[in-house]
Design a protein around this motif. Sequence first.
Motif, PDB file in Angstrom:
ATOM      1  N   LYS A  43       0.720  -1.114  -0.008  1.00  0.00           N
ATOM      2  CA  LYS A  43       0.054   0.066   0.095  1.00  0.00           C
ATOM      3  C   LYS A  43       0.801   1.227  -0.075  1.00  0.00           C
ATOM      4  N   GLY A  44       0.506   2.094  -0.649  1.00  0.00           N
ATOM      5  CA  GLY A  44       1.241   3.241  -1.078  1.00  0.00           C
ATOM      6  C   GLY A  44       2.406   3.504  -1.801  1.00  0.00           C
ATOM      7  N   THR A  45       2.786   2.264  -2.530  1.00  0.00           N
ATOM      8  CA  THR A  45       4.121   2.210  -3.417  1.00  0.00           C
ATOM      9  C   THR A  45       3.676   2.605  -4.773  1.00  0.00           C
ATOM     10  N   LYS A  46       4.568   3.195  -5.489  1.00  0.00           N
ATOM     11  CA  LYS A  46       4.502   3.256  -6.911  1.00  0.00           C
ATOM     12  C   LYS A  46       3.927   2.218  -7.675  1.00  0.00           C
ATOM     13  N   GLY A  47       4.248   1.061  -7.193  1.00  0.00           N
ATOM     14  CA  GLY A  47       3.827  -0.273  -7.973  1.00  0.00           C
ATOM     15  C   GLY A  47       2.603  -0.375  -7.831  1.00  0.00           C
ATOM     16  N   LEU A  48       2.025  -0.166  -6.618  1.00  0.00           N
ATOM     17  CA  LEU A  48       0.573  -0.682  -6.638  1.00  0.00           C
ATOM     18  C   LEU A  48      -0.158   0.501  -7.253  1.00  0.00           C
ATOM     19  N   THR A  49       0.033   1.694  -6.959  1.00  0.00           N
ATOM     20  CA  THR A  49      -0.494   2.778  -7.811  1.00  0.00           C
ATOM     21  C   THR A  49      -0.842   2.695  -9.365  1.00  0.00           C
ATOM     22  N   GLU A  50       0.459   2.254 -10.086  1.00  0.00           N
ATOM     23  CA  GLU A  50       0.222   1.912 -11.492  1.00  0.00           C
ATOM     24  C   GLU A  50      -0.643   0.786 -11.804  1.00  0.00           C
TER      25      GLU A  50
END
Length: 201
Positions: A43-50
């Motif tokens: 949660k909160g990482t660039k990976g999850l956002t993308e």
Amino acid sequence: MSKFVVGLTGGIGSGKTTVANLFGELGIDLVDADVVSREVVAKGTKGLTEIAHHFGPSVLLENGELNRAALREKIFNDPSAREWLNNLLHPLIRTEMLTQLQNATSAYAILVVPLLFENGLDRLVNCTLVVDISPELQIKRTTERDAVDAQQVKNIIASQASRDEKLSKADDVIDNRGDISALKEKVAALHNKYIKLAAQT
């Protein structure tokens, strides 16, 4: 990389994690690709956002974390979706793994990667160790452990490098059909071998 690194791999249900933990009990630092792959989509990482942007909100749980089952469903039947995800995650995972390996303080380090050969990560290690069991045993152990049906396990096995291919590329092989005491003996013998090899590098 100056650190002596052993790449540990094996198909689903082969007992990679058990073997890795036995090395861990001997004081060896482990860098586990599965753990790192969770860290880069936390949660909160660039990976999850993308990922959420690409696949939509259905791949998120109510608490905002990644819904792995939903994501797995989307990529297993869609090669282009799987390719997109791999292109996003592999560089993130690789960078994080290299950082963790550099920070390892034990005599040698173990990099645990399910798809070591498939993703070309064997280039990052000094030698490779394959945990080997028969496909029948893989299916039996995985269906019991993960409560999934046999066909799903067969699909996963089919998406990984073949058993013969893994064995032909392995520097060392652990046959994991036996019991835990046999496994501990094999790990202890390899541990001594790797300590000697690490001292020579």
